[in-house]
Write a protein that holds these residues in place. Structure first.
Motif, PDB file in Angstrom:
ATOM      1  N   LYS A   1       1.007  -1.095  -0.156  1.00  0.00           N
ATOM      2  CA  LYS A   1       0.132  -0.115  -0.091  1.00  0.00           C
ATOM      3  C   LYS A   1       0.876   1.106  -0.141  1.00  0.00           C
ATOM      4  O   LYS A   1       1.401   1.642   0.985  1.00  0.00           O
ATOM      5  CB  LYS A   1      -1.123   0.051   1.144  1.00  0.00           C
ATOM      6  CG  LYS A   1      -2.052   1.214   1.151  1.00  0.00           C
ATOM      7  CD  LYS A   1      -2.696   1.173   2.347  1.00  0.00           C
ATOM      8  CE  LYS A   1      -3.711   0.218   2.445  1.00  0.00           C
ATOM      9  NZ  LYS A   1      -4.769   0.344   3.578  1.00  0.00           N
ATOM     10  N   GLY A   2       1.040   1.799  -1.310  1.00  0.00           N
ATOM     11  CA  GLY A   2       2.141   2.887  -1.260  1.00  0.00           C
ATOM     12  C   GLY A   2       3.593   2.439  -1.007  1.00  0.00           C
ATOM     13  O   GLY A   2       4.035   1.361  -1.490  1.00  0.00           O
TER      14      GLY A   2
ATOM     15  N   THR B   1       3.414  -5.081   4.015  1.00  0.00           N
ATOM     16  CA  THR B   1       3.017  -6.076   5.097  1.00  0.00           C
ATOM     17  C   THR B   1       3.136  -7.474   4.563  1.00  0.00           C
ATOM     18  O   THR B   1       2.672  -7.863   3.457  1.00  0.00           O
ATOM     19  CB  THR B   1       1.411  -5.656   5.305  1.00  0.00           C
ATOM     20  OG1 THR B   1       1.320  -4.316   5.606  1.00  0.00           O
ATOM     21  CG2 THR B   1       0.821  -6.545   6.362  1.00  0.00           C
ATOM     22  N   ASP B   2       3.528  -8.222   5.523  1.00  0.00           N
ATOM     23  CA  ASP B   2       3.926  -9.804   5.241  1.00  0.00           C
ATOM     24  C   ASP B   2       2.548 -10.200   5.265  1.00  0.00           C
ATOM     25  O   ASP B   2       1.647 -10.288   5.921  1.00  0.00           O
ATOM     26  CB  ASP B   2       4.812 -10.189   6.207  1.00  0.00           C
ATOM     27  CG  ASP B   2       6.096  -9.834   6.292  1.00  0.00           C
ATOM     28  OD1 ASP B   2       6.410  -9.002   5.503  1.00  0.00           O
ATOM     29  OD2 ASP B   2       6.928 -10.337   7.059  1.00  0.00           O
ATOM     30  N   ILE B   3       2.211 -11.168   4.010  1.00  0.00           N
ATOM     31  CA  ILE B   3       1.220 -11.793   3.730  1.00  0.00           C
ATOM     32  C   ILE B   3       1.563 -13.540   3.621  1.00  0.00           C
ATOM     33  O   ILE B   3       2.769 -13.691   3.159  1.00  0.00           O
ATOM     34  CB  ILE B   3       0.401 -11.552   2.661  1.00  0.00           C
ATOM     35  CG1 ILE B   3       1.140 -11.181   1.376  1.00  0.00           C
ATOM     36  CG2 ILE B   3      -0.302 -10.228   3.180  1.00  0.00           C
ATOM     37  CD1 ILE B   3       0.386 -10.902   0.383  1.00  0.00           C
TER      38      ILE B   3
ATOM     39  N   ASP C   1      -5.532 -11.480  -7.583  1.00  0.00           N
ATOM     40  CA  ASP C   1      -4.844 -10.533  -6.538  1.00  0.00           C
ATOM     41  C   ASP C   1      -3.495  -9.951  -7.008  1.00  0.00           C
ATOM     42  O   ASP C   1      -2.872 -10.501  -7.767  1.00  0.00           O
ATOM     43  CB  ASP C   1      -4.854 -11.025  -5.236  1.00  0.00           C
ATOM     44  CG  ASP C   1      -5.151 -10.115  -4.158  1.00  0.00           C
ATOM     45  OD1 ASP C   1      -5.094  -8.770  -4.447  1.00  0.00           O
ATOM     46  OD2 ASP C   1      -5.221 -10.238  -3.038  1.00  0.00           O
ATOM     47  N   ILE C   2      -3.206  -8.872  -6.243  1.00  0.00           N
ATOM     48  CA  ILE C   2      -1.668  -8.328  -6.753  1.00  0.00           C
ATOM     49  C   ILE C   2      -1.046  -8.250  -5.379  1.00  0.00           C
ATOM     50  O   ILE C   2      -1.651  -7.740  -4.183  1.00  0.00           O
ATOM     51  CB  ILE C   2      -1.998  -6.762  -7.138  1.00  0.00           C
ATOM     52  CG1 ILE C   2      -2.642  -6.843  -8.601  1.00  0.00           C
ATOM     53  CG2 ILE C   2      -0.904  -6.043  -7.101  1.00  0.00           C
ATOM     54  CD1 ILE C   2      -3.282  -5.617  -9.093  1.00  0.00           C
ATOM     55  N   GLY C   3       0.321  -8.421  -5.468  1.00  0.00           N
ATOM     56  CA  GLY C   3       1.068  -8.122  -4.414  1.00  0.00           C
ATOM     57  C   GLY C   3       2.357  -8.057  -4.785  1.00  0.00           C
ATOM     58  O   GLY C   3       3.043  -7.610  -5.944  1.00  0.00           O
ATOM     59  N   ALA C   4       3.472  -8.355  -3.857  1.00  0.00           N
ATOM     60  CA  ALA C   4       5.085  -8.341  -4.261  1.00  0.00           C
ATOM     61  C   ALA C   4       5.617  -9.451  -3.740  1.00  0.00           C
ATOM     62  O   ALA C   4       5.246  -9.834  -2.556  1.00  0.00           O
ATOM     63  CB  ALA C   4       5.557  -6.828  -4.116  1.00  0.00           C
ATOM     64  N   ILE C   5       7.061  -9.579  -4.328  1.00  0.00           N
ATOM     65  CA  ILE C   5       7.882 -10.638  -3.669  1.00  0.00           C
ATOM     66  C   ILE C   5       9.359  -9.998  -3.931  1.00  0.00           C
ATOM     67  O   ILE C   5       9.608  -9.440  -4.744  1.00  0.00           O
ATOM     68  CB  ILE C   5       7.853 -11.958  -4.822  1.00  0.00           C
ATOM     69  CG1 ILE C   5       6.430 -12.392  -5.099  1.00  0.00           C
ATOM     70  CG2 ILE C   5       8.662 -12.849  -4.346  1.00  0.00           C
ATOM     71  CD1 ILE C   5       6.460 -13.504  -6.169  1.00  0.00           C
ATOM     72  N   THR C   6       9.924 -10.280  -2.724  1.00  0.00           N
ATOM     73  CA  THR C   6      11.338  -9.717  -2.537  1.00  0.00           C
ATOM     74  C   THR C   6      12.217 -10.830  -3.005  1.00  0.00           C
ATOM     75  O   THR C   6      12.089 -12.207  -2.976  1.00  0.00           O
ATOM     76  CB  THR C   6      11.444  -9.398  -1.063  1.00  0.00           C
ATOM     77  OG1 THR C   6      11.437 -10.698  -0.495  1.00  0.00           O
ATOM     78  CG2 THR C   6      10.663  -8.613  -0.465  1.00  0.00           C
ATOM     79  N   LYS C   7      13.258 -10.218  -3.566  1.00  0.00           N
ATOM     80  CA  LYS C   7      14.505 -10.881  -3.816  1.00  0.00           C
ATOM     81  C   LYS C   7      14.319 -11.995  -4.948  1.00  0.00           C
ATOM     82  O   LYS C   7      14.854 -13.048  -4.766  1.00  0.00           O
ATOM     83  CB  LYS C   7      15.089 -11.726  -2.529  1.00  0.00           C
ATOM     84  CG  LYS C   7      15.587 -10.602  -1.689  1.00  0.00           C
ATOM     85  CD  LYS C   7      16.035 -11.468  -0.145  1.00  0.00           C
ATOM     86  CE  LYS C   7      16.415 -10.384   0.863  1.00  0.00           C
ATOM     87  NZ  LYS C   7      16.850 -10.817   1.972  1.00  0.00           N
ATOM     88  N   LEU C   8      13.624 -11.719  -5.952  1.00  0.00           N
ATOM     89  CA  LEU C   8      13.642 -12.536  -7.270  1.00  0.00           C
ATOM     90  C   LEU C   8      14.881 -12.185  -7.973  1.00  0.00           C
ATOM     91  O   LEU C   8      14.497 -11.333  -8.838  1.00  0.00           O
ATOM     92  CB  LEU C   8      12.163 -12.496  -7.916  1.00  0.00           C
ATOM     93  CG  LEU C   8      10.862 -12.962  -7.146  1.00  0.00           C
ATOM     94  CD1 LEU C   8       9.604 -12.730  -7.978  1.00  0.00           C
ATOM     95  CD2 LEU C   8      11.265 -14.530  -7.088  1.00  0.00           C
ATOM     96  N   THR C   9      15.806 -12.713  -7.768  1.00  0.00           N
ATOM     97  CA  THR C   9      17.084 -12.049  -8.359  1.00  0.00           C
ATOM     98  C   THR C   9      17.141 -12.261  -9.902  1.00  0.00           C
ATOM     99  O   THR C   9      17.437 -11.314 -10.596  1.00  0.00           O
ATOM    100  CB  THR C   9      18.529 -13.074  -7.833  1.00  0.00           C
ATOM    101  OG1 THR C   9      18.058 -14.236  -8.200  1.00  0.00           O
ATOM    102  CG2 THR C   9      18.381 -12.398  -6.450  1.00  0.00           C
ATOM    103  N   GLY C  10      16.469 -13.224 -10.556  1.00  0.00           N
ATOM    104  CA  GLY C  10      16.562 -13.265 -11.983  1.00  0.00           C
ATOM    105  C   GLY C  10      15.143 -12.731 -12.912  1.00  0.00           C
ATOM    106  O   GLY C  10      15.196 -12.444 -13.989  1.00  0.00           O
ATOM    107  N   ALA C  11      14.243 -12.311 -11.968  1.00  0.00           N
ATOM    108  CA  ALA C  11      12.941 -11.889 -12.558  1.00  0.00           C
ATOM    109  C   ALA C  11      12.904 -10.550 -13.181  1.00  0.00           C
ATOM    110  O   ALA C  11      13.785  -9.688 -12.517  1.00  0.00           O
ATOM    111  CB  ALA C  11      11.835 -11.979 -11.573  1.00  0.00           C
ATOM    112  N   LYS C  12      12.544 -10.228 -14.203  1.00  0.00           N
ATOM    113  CA  LYS C  12      12.342  -8.645 -14.640  1.00  0.00           C
ATOM    114  C   LYS C  12      10.802  -8.305 -15.339  1.00  0.00           C
ATOM    115  O   LYS C  12       9.977  -9.409 -15.395  1.00  0.00           O
ATOM    116  CB  LYS C  12      13.272  -8.339 -15.739  1.00  0.00           C
ATOM    117  CG  LYS C  12      12.961  -9.131 -17.111  1.00  0.00           C
ATOM    118  CD  LYS C  12      14.062  -8.661 -17.834  1.00  0.00           C
ATOM    119  CE  LYS C  12      13.751  -9.243 -19.425  1.00  0.00           C
ATOM    120  NZ  LYS C  12      14.656  -8.657 -20.649  1.00  0.00           N
TER     121      LYS C  12
END
Length: 688
Positions: free
Chosen positions: A349-350, A354-356, A363-374
């Motif tokens: 949110k901006g 928040t960990d889920i 749905d939409i969210g985010a992932i940390t440390k996907l080193t190879g993804a663009k």
């Protein structure tokens, strides 16, 4: 609260700069208690504009995700920039939503940003809606906005909310579907008496548009039977899917007027991810595969945005297209053909993360440390590898040379730019093999300015931008025959090489070498050394030191010494002959000519053609292009194109664009040759 896919809405706010997108986002968050204050763009405290550059500029520069919950429905808003230098955000965001809401100011009406938002929605087959903002502002004109929308986008434009204006401001908003009137105070709606005669025209227009969406509704319309509210909602939803109905709402985000009606429309009329047509991707056999938005299916996710931060690390924004994403999900990257290791799974949110534990389909969210993804990657279950077409982004047409203020930081520029290019697909950066300069390309001056600022704040790197050098060439215009003789005696074996070479113009990007030796005047084993000496000499011409092209060299005669001749001696002799031959053969400078395709509105074609001519260009033709634009094709010298991006942007108010590619080299006019020679000399002196 856990949600099903049916209870998710993904919407994107698009539109012109200052149309009110971010303020509208703030109003929705505030009224749904997803934010404890009504932020202001002017105060720099909005949820969606949290980047320091956005706060400083008081404008969005990237797409942001801001979800809210309302009456059991989860709504993910993607707020996108209106400044054209940052339209990447619109191209990223549209891939993650089902509906695009084009926001326009009631004061300014339809602007270029309105067209761009509608265009990206249509080209990506998204449901569309217009929202007229800033209704409480001075000089707001709703009727003018509706007239302009219908003129530009057709009769599918149907108001669902209409303001009643008294003393220059709306004091009542009419909900066409509910047939009710409301006044507002501090965001609170109070039902008031319906003004007479206001509904008839709007209801007829809406009913006519809805009738086109369904045969049963059409029959009822022909029989002049009124539609129920449920039938109107059904028709609007069908019409938004096909493009035959484009609803228009209005209100004021700052005064919180009629925002509650928008909240209800989002919940009840906008499609959920499972209500749209199945997405079609390709498998490894290049066969079409339908992807159903269902949490029970195999996992397929799409990376629609990337943030690369040197301290926080890489953050990949994802839309789950199918299946359920958890922290333990096995993810295979269909582009890199590698398994991705997940970091944390986050709700965004901006700037707040928040960990889920999971993200369900839609749905939409985010992932940390996907080193190879663009950005643009498909992440999927290893047993169901799917591939998406590569997404196209705006062409970075403004090119500048970038150099560090501190010596020794050249390599740091390269590594830092690679990080920034991961998060911004409209940046291009490369080392020019022609000029040795590091080149940065972007969408405009503001875009490059933000990149420079990020290099400083994120990577501690201060740089300068200068006009890039043009990669000129040199060639000859007549045939000459010259001698190259190298003789040196210094005790022991000496050095001796003697060649006669004919130089003449030819059509080639590289030196063409031939030999016509008779009688063994130059032994055959020295021919490769002569050719090598000539090729190496083409790296630097005699006029201004630019590479030489379009030359044919024929070895016709020479002499040698049985003891002192060597490959090195003949290589040196060839270099001497080359320099002498170039000087005698009427050398000239060549400039790169670019193929330029310019897309502009009809009323700008005359100005563009005149501007191209002023820039020493040649108009090749004109034809119709998409979106009521004209394609003007031309050939223009590269040296005249440095500020063409700025010119196109200002002369077409942002609607125009162009694509430029190298075509060929042509002789530089004699009147400009001395200027180029002097500029090159000064540049090299400064380098030294």
């Amino acid at each position: 609260m856990a949600y099903t896919t049916e209870k998710i809405r993904n919407i994107m706010f698009a539109g012109h700069s200052s149309a009110g997108k971010t303020s509208l986002t703030e109003a929705l968050l505030y009224l749904t208690k997803s934010s404890d204050r009504l932020g202001s763009v002017g105060d720099g405290n909005t949820v969606s504009d949290f980047d320091p550059e956005e706060i400083k500029r008081r404008a969005s520069i990237s797409a942001s995700v801001t979800p809210y919950d309302h009456e059991g429905v989860r709504v993910n808003i993607i707020d996108t920039p209106g400044l054209f230098d940052f339209e990447l955000g619109m191209y990223e965001g549209v891939m993650a939503v089902e509906t695009v809401i084009s926001v326009l100011s009631a004061r300014s009406g339809v602007e270029v940003g309105t067209f761009k938002g509608n265009k990206v929605a249509v080209s990506n087959n998204k449901a569309r809606m217009f929202y007229v903002s800033k209704m409480a502002a001075e000089n707001a004109d709703f009727e003018k906005c509706i007239a302009e929308l219908r003129s530009e986008f057709g009769s599918s434009v149907c108001p669902l909310v209409v303001p009643i204006i008294e003393e220059g401001k709306p004091n009542i908003y009419i909900d066409i579907l509910k047939e009710k009137a409301y006044s507002y105070s501090a965001g609170k709606a109070t039902e008031v008496d319906m003004p007479e005669g206001i509904l008839d025209g709007y209801q007829h227009d809406l009913s006519e548009a809805v009738a086109e969406t369904d045969e049963e509704l059409l029959d009822k319309f022909i029989m002049e039977e009124p539609f129920t509210r449920d039938e109107l909602i059904k028709g609007i939803k069908l019409g938004m899917k096909t493009g035959s109905v484009t609803p228009v709402l209005c209100g004021d985000a700052v005064e919180l007027e009629a925002i509650d009606i928008l909240l209800e429309v989002i919940n009840n009329m906008l499609p959920s991810p499972c209500e749209i047509d199945d997405l079609v991707l390709k498998n490894k056999q290049n066969e079409d595969v339908s992807v159903k938005c269902d949490a029970a299916e195999k996992l397929v996710a799409y990376v629609f945005k990337t943030v690369a931060d040197p301290f926080v690390g890489k953050l990949s924004y994802v839309k789950v297209l199918s299946g359920t994403l958890t922290g333990s999900s096995a993810l295979y990257n269909s582009r890199s053909l590698e398994q991705e290791r997940l970091g944390k799974l986050l709700s965004i949110k901006g700037k707040r993360q928040t960990d889920i534990t999971e993200l369900i389909a839609g749905d939409i969210g985010a992932i940390t440390k996907l080193t190879g993804a663009k950005t643009g990657d498909i992440l999927c279950d290893p047993s169901k590898v799917l591939i998406a077409e590569e997404q196209k982004f705006p062409y970075p047409s403004l090119k500048m040379a970038i150099s560090p203020k501190k010596k020794g930081d050249e390599s740091k520029i390269s590594s830092s730019m690679q990080r920034l290019m991961e998060e911004d697909r409209t940046i291009n950066y490369y080392m020019s093999s022609e000029t040795g300069q590091q080149i940065l390309c972007g969408l405009g001056e503001q875009h490059l300015d933000v990149i420079i600022s990020k290099l400083k704040t994120k990577f501690g790197l201060e740089v300068d931008l200068t006009m890039p050098r043009v990669a000129y060439r040199e060639t000859i215009r007549k045939k000459v025959r010259v001698q190259g003789r190298h003789k040196k005696q210094s005790g022991g074996h000496g050095q001796f090489g003697d060649v006669w070479i004919e130089f003449e113009p030819c059509d080639s990007d590289e030196l063409v070498f031939e030999e016509k030796i008779f009688g063994g005047s130059v032994p055959r084993n020295f021919f490769p050394a002569v050719e090598k000496g000539l090729i190496e000499s083409t790296a630097r011409g005699v006029i201004a030191g630019y590479p030489v092209i379009g030359v044919k060299a024929t070895l016709v005669d020479g002499s040698y010494h049985s003891v002192d001749s060597s490959e090195m001696a003949f290589k040196t002799a060839a270099g001497i002959a080359f320099r002498e031959g170039m000087s005698q053969a009427s050398p000239v400078l060549l400039e790169p000519i670019m193929s330029v395709q310019t897309f502009v509105p009809d009323n700008n074609t005359g100005d563009i053609m005149g501007e191209v001519t002023k820039r020493r260009g040649r108009i090749l033709g004109m034809s119709k292009a998409e979106d009521n634009l004209q394609l003007v094709e031309a050939e223009v010298p590269e040296s005249e194109m440095s500020d063409f991006t700025t010119y196109i942007r200002s002369s077409t108010q942002g609607r125009g664009s162009f694509i430029m590619e190298f075509l060929r080299y042509e002789q530089l006019p004699a009147a400009l040759e001395q200027k180029v020679i002097q500029e090159t000399k000064e540049f090299r002196e400064n380098e030294e």
